[in-house]
Scaffold this active site. Structure first.
Site, short mmCIF file in Angstrom:
data_model
loop_
_atom_site.label_atom_id
_atom_site.label_comp_id
_atom_site.label_asym_id
_atom_site.label_seq_id
_atom_site.Cartn_x
_atom_site.Cartn_y
_atom_site.Cartn_z
N THR A 254 -21.77 35.31 26.25
CA THR A 254 -20.67 35.79 25.40
C THR A 254 -20.71 35.03 24.09
O THR A 254 -20.96 33.83 24.05
CB THR A 254 -19.31 35.60 26.09
N PHE A 256 -18.62 33.82 20.81
CA PHE A 256 -17.27 33.49 20.38
C PHE A 256 -17.29 33.16 18.90
O PHE A 256 -18.29 32.66 18.37
CB PHE A 256 -16.74 32.28 21.17
#
Length: 353
Positions: A254, A256
């Protein structure tokens, strides 16, 4: 050398390390004082990247570069905490992957403030109640986090850094797998582990939760319950890890974003994020993004989102290589402005490690 001699040598080296760390910190504090008088931001992602790159280039081993970076992250975090009482807002609750990403970026010495929503993170930073914010923007399996993109429409905050975190999902439960009757999972996490769950827990009741931390909390409270969550959540809520790495894609990660109020200087290895709104005519998008080909700029991502202001009107979010202070990128932005209703630079920041 025997063991006592090795230990004596280590003790001497520890004294030298302590002396050097304190000497380094005094220099950092002096720089911070100069920055404070000039009204500059204390945290400098471009300088942080340069330091980490340099120590890795000069690392002879046997310490790995990854371990050395982790050590220096905490050294820099400790110095930052002495320069200023910094607060980092993040999408919570505590022990989520966003929390883990924030600690990876800023270290354990700073103050962290859990927020209920992505909008709350933006608000905390924009109202100066937090120095920086950390929000998820994209998962390699499940795609973009649309709410994060939507927040940039009306926000003046800048993207000052990015974090790419490898996502390791675990099966948590305080009982054996054979006794699991229900599984608590956040929809994103469930989507990233769907094949594993269907194969290994085909008959369990799946209950969606608001976060991975909430899943772990529920699994800790109820018998016959399990959760999909990370190691940090397992530690916080004292739940056993039955299985590691249950995500379907081994490369699951992921991305960010770190939100701040000022743009980051160029490092030579940067990414720029833009938001544009195009004119309603044939070929408008093609004409707009032709700037990237014209100036030989690699466009790494483009996403469309409804403007929510007018039916069938869209914003386009674009990531490209380079920094807006570079001539070719600034020329491309000027070209975009000629073919778009508006162009907004969301930030230029160092590429992720």
């Amino acid at each position: 050398m025997n063991i006592p001699e090795h230990r004596q040598a280590i003790d001497k080296l520890d004294l030298q390390i302590i002396k050097l760390l304190n000497e380094r910190t005094r220099h950092v504090l002096a720089i911070g004082e100069i920055k404070h008088k000039a009204g500059e931001e204390i945290y400098a992602p471009h300088r942080e990247r340069a330091v980490l790159n340099r120590i890795c280039r000069r690392n002879p081993g046997p310490i790995t570069n990854e371990s050395l970076q982790a050590i220096y992250r905490e050294v820099m975090s400790s110095a930052l905490s002495l320069e200023k009482s910094m607060k980092i807002a993040y999408l919570g609750p505590e022990a989520t992957f966003t929390h883990q990403a924030a600690i990876k970026k800023f270290g354990a010495s700073l103050g962290y403030a859990s927020q209920k929503t992505i909008a709350d993170v933006f608000t905390e930073v924009s109202k100066n109640r937090a120095d920086y914010g950390v929000v998820p923007v994209e998962n390699s399996t499940e795609g973009v986090v649309t709410h994060t993109l939507d927040m940039f429409v009306d926000s003046d905050l800048k993207i000052v850094a990015q974090i790419v975190l490898r996502i390791q999902h675990c099966l948590l439960s305080n009982g054996p797998r054979s006794q699991i009757k229900k599984l608590f999972a956040h929809p994103q996490s469930l989507g990233q582990c769907r094949v594993w769950v269907q194969t290994n827990l085909p008959r369990v009741e799946i209950i969606e939760t608001s976060s991975n931390a909430r899943s772990a909390e529920q699994a800790a409270k109820q018998s016959g319950a399990a959760a999909i969550a990370g190691v940090l959540a397992a530690e916080k809520y004292n739940v056993d890890i039955l299985e590691y790495d249950i995500q379907d894609n081994a490369a699951n990660a992921t991305r960010f974003l770190v939100l701040g109020r000022q743009c980051t200087p160029r490092t030579g290895h940067d990414r720029t994020s833009l938001m544009i709104s195009i004119m309603d005519k044939v070929g408008a998008l093609h004409n707009a993004i032709a700037a990237f080909r014209r100036y030989r700029i690699n466009m790494t991502r483009i996403e469309s989102r409804p403007s929510k202001r007018k039916a069938w009107e869209y914003f386009f979010f674009i990531d490209c290589d380079g920094h807006v202070e570079e001539t070719k990128v600034s020329n491309a932005v000027a070209h975009l402005a000629e073919h778009c209703n508006f162009v907004k630079v969301l930030g230029s920041y160092p590429q992720a490690e």
